[in-house]
Structures are given as structure tokens and as C-alpha cells.
Design a protein around this motif. Structure first.
Motif, PDB file in Angstrom:
ATOM      1  N   TYR A   1      19.586  16.186  43.456  1.00 56.70           N
ATOM      2  CA  TYR A   1      18.359  16.973  43.609  1.00 56.70           C
ATOM      3  C   TYR A   1      18.017  17.065  45.104  1.00 56.70           C
ATOM      4  CZ  TYR A   1      17.387  17.498  38.662  1.00 56.70           C
ATOM      5  OH  TYR A   1      17.451  17.867  37.341  1.00 56.70           O
ATOM      6  N   GLU A   2      18.914  17.693  45.851  1.00 54.87           N
ATOM      7  CA  GLU A   2      18.727  17.855  47.283  1.00 54.87           C
ATOM      8  C   GLU A   2      17.825  19.065  47.561  1.00 54.87           C
ATOM      9  OE1 GLU A   2      22.703  18.497  48.447  1.00 54.87           O
ATOM     10  OE2 GLU A   2      23.294  16.392  48.253  1.00 54.87           O
ATOM     11  N   PRO A   3      17.177  19.093  48.719  1.00 57.18           N
ATOM     12  CA  PRO A   3      16.373  20.273  49.081  1.00 57.18           C
ATOM     13  C   PRO A   3      17.252  21.519  49.216  1.00 57.18           C
ATOM     14  CG  PRO A   3      15.840  18.402  50.488  1.00 57.18           C
ATOM     15  CD  PRO A   3      17.072  18.013  49.720  1.00 57.18           C
ATOM     16  N   ILE A   4      16.643  22.682  48.967  1.00 59.45           N
ATOM     17  CA  ILE A   4      17.291  23.961  49.235  1.00 59.45           C
ATOM     18  C   ILE A   4      17.064  24.276  50.720  1.00 59.45           C
ATOM     19  CG2 ILE A   4      17.375  26.414  48.675  1.00 59.45           C
ATOM     20  CD1 ILE A   4      18.114  24.692  46.304  1.00 59.45           C
ATOM     21  N   PRO A   5      18.118  24.465  51.509  1.00 56.73           N
ATOM     22  CA  PRO A   5      17.914  24.694  52.945  1.00 56.73           C
ATOM     23  C   PRO A   5      17.190  26.005  53.241  1.00 56.73           C
ATOM     24  CG  PRO A   5      20.187  24.081  52.468  1.00 56.73           C
ATOM     25  CD  PRO A   5      19.532  24.387  51.152  1.00 56.73           C
ATOM     26  N   ALA A   6      16.537  26.038  54.378  1.00 57.96           N
ATOM     27  CA  ALA A   6      15.873  27.257  54.863  1.00 57.96           C
ATOM     28  C   ALA A   6      16.893  28.169  55.535  1.00 57.96           C
ATOM     29  CB  ALA A   6      14.772  26.879  55.852  1.00 57.96           C
TER      30      ALA A   6
END
Length: 305
Positions: free
Chosen positions: A219-224
């Protein structure tokens, strides 16, 4: 590449000069529209069915018994008219941005929408849109949403395939649900992701249809800083499209939030096109934020219900 102003003529389809009238249930199937030659080339014609007002279709006026052959001809020469139309759109329901977009062709790679708004890094998020696939037989098929960051092309991917499956791809991890969405029928579709506690949920018409939490091990962040596209699957940043994965039909009010909306909030959004949840919105497909490619078109939004 087209600007937003070029396909604005599609908004006048089957409306004639009665721009102030708000017409519902305009089906793009049997009334042609010709916009003529522009500096960027000819705009393909789009079809629509006479609607429910007026005695008989005449140059785009809609009617109970209007024939199929009436041509709706749109020629917008003055930029002030375009501004006027956008103003009317905004005035319909100023509390919420109402948008409606159309992709007319299925097996091609030139038609799509690119959202110019830059997404921030996303930990928790929600993606919602109304969709209506073209055709009268079978299920919705093709790519609804694709968000690619650098060489990672499946950061967010919502895609329906010919095997009756909808894939919800998050950071290259794949969850799937049975596709219940028929072509020619409008659906409100959403999915949510939370990191703590871990959760991924899929909703259709305001109802949670499947808990997909166990499909994702990370559950990693979605990159910008990525590329957000409606209607094509990116296998390269802003490209690498496959005609068999293209979507044809309509999108309405595509929106991304930087939090997981609750079941109640999603039900509210599904119940009425006029409803909006402004808290934590990070992407809205407003006309000025959308880059239209190929035969992609901007349409006048439906009336609310």
C-alpha cells in the motif's frame, strides 16, 4: 492536438439555437452534426437522436416525432460565443462542476482525454466517474482511467476487458471484479484506497460491490507528477496505446479526491449528478483542464436528477 474550443461545437448537437433550453436523454445515434473545416482539420460528425421537446426536429430542435434525417449544423466563428456557452454550462449548477465528454470510436488509439491538472502524491484516494459505453450489445469494454508516472504505467488503471472482467490496478498490483456494466446504460463507478487501515473498495451506482483489500500486498503512495488519461491504456507515458483497449462512450464528472470517501458520500454522489463532495478534491475534469485528442468531444451536460 486540439484545443478545448474546437470540439465545443459538439455541445450544440440537436440543440439548434435554443442554447438556454436544457435537454435530457440526447442519444448520439441517429442525428448527424457537421462542424466544417477548421484550422486543425475537419471534425468528424457525431450522431444523436431527436429528443422530447418541440413538434418536429428542425436544424437541431428536438421533438417527440422529429425525423432522423435532420442535420444539426454548428458553426462557431466568434470566440465570444464559446465563452457564452461555457458561462451557461457553469450557471446550470454553480455549486458543482458538471462535465460530459464523448469518445465516438472504439478500435483506435487517437481519441482520448488528457487531464492537464497535476495530481499530488496520493496516500488515500477516491476515483469516481459516470460512464456509458457505446453500443447496444455486450458489456462495457476498454480503458476508463489510466495514470502513469515515469516508467510505471499502471499507477492507477481502471479497465474492462472482453472476458467480462474489470481490473482495478494500483501501483502495478491488480484486483478484479466481475463486469456488470452493460453498454448503452449509464453507471456511476468509484473505487477507494486507504493505507491505514488498508482498504480498497469498488462501487457501482452508490453500492459497494466488492472489497478488494486482499488483492494488494503493498500500500505505497501513488507518486505525483504523472499523466492522467481517460479512454486509453498507457504502456508508455502519454502513449503506447492499444486499439483493443480503447474506450468508446461517455464520461461525466470524473473526479479524484485525496481521501477515501465513505459509503454514504459515494451513495450521495451516485443519487444525483448535481451532488458534489468538495472536501479534498485534487482533480476535476473541467473544460479548461481537459486536452481533447482525435475525435474526442465536449458535450453539454445532462440535466440533474
Amino acid at each position: 492536438m486540439k484545443s478545448v474550443n474546437l470540439p465545443i461545437c459538439y455541445m450544440l448537437m440537436c440543440f439548434g439555437n435554443a442554447l438556454s433550453q436544457h435537454v435530457t436523454e440526447v442519444d448520439i445515434s441517429s442525428c448527424s452534426l457537421t462542424c466544417g473545416q477548421r484550422q486543425t482539420g475537419a471534425v468528424p460528425s457525431v450522431a444523436g437522436r431527436p429528443g422530447k421537446r418541440g413538434a418536429k426536429g428542425n436544424k437541431g430542435d428536438v421533438g417527440n416525432k422529429g425525423g432522423k434525417g435532420d442535420q444539426c449544423i454548428c458553426e462557431i466563428e466568434d470566440a465570444r460565443e464559446i465563452v457564452e456557452i461555457k458561462t451557461q454550462m457553469a450557471a446550470l449548477h454553480p455549486e458543482c462542476h458538471q462535465t460530459r465528454f464523448y469518445l465516438p470510436r472504439k478500435t483506435q488509439t487517437s481519441d482520448y482525454f488528457r487531464i492537464k491538472t497535476a495530481l499530488p502524491e496520493l496516500h488515500d484516494f477516491t476515483v469516481c466517474t459516470r460512464i456509458k459505453g457505446s453500443g447496444t450489445n455486450g458489456k462495457v469494454d476498454g480503458t476508463v482511467i489510466s495514470y502513469a508516472v515515469g516508467a510505471k504505467y499502471n499507477r492507477i488503471l481502471l479497465i474492462a476487458d472482453s472476458q467480462n472482467v474489470i481490473g482495478v490496478n494500483i501501483n502495478d498490483q491488480y484486483g478484479q471484479v466481475t463486469n456488470i456494466m452493460q453498454n448503452g446504460v449509464e453507471y456511476h463507478a468509484c473505487f477507494t484506497r486507504s493505507i491505514a487501515p488498508r482498504s480498497v473498495k469498488w462501487y457501482v451506482n452508490g453500492v459497494m460491490k466488492k472489497d478488494l483489500t486482499s488483492s494488494y500486498s503493498q500500500y505505497e503512495p501513488i507518486p505525483a507528477g504523472g499523466v492522467f488519461i481517460l479512454g486509453q491504456d498507457q504502456d508508455a507515458s502519454a502513449g503506447g496505446f492499444d486499439s483493443t483497449q480503447a474506450f468508446a462512450g461517455e464520461f461525466q464528472n470524473p473526479t479524484v479526491w485525496s481521501r477515501a470517501l465513505s459509503d454514504t458520500e459515494i451513495s450521495i454522489l451516485s443519487d444525483s449528478k448535481c451532488s458534489c463532495i468538495p472536501d479534498a478534491v485534487v482533480l476535476e475534469a473541467t473544460p479548461d483542464a481537459v486536452q481533447l485528442e482525435g475525435a474526442a468531444a465536449l458535450l453539454l451536460p445532462d440535466d440533474c436528477f
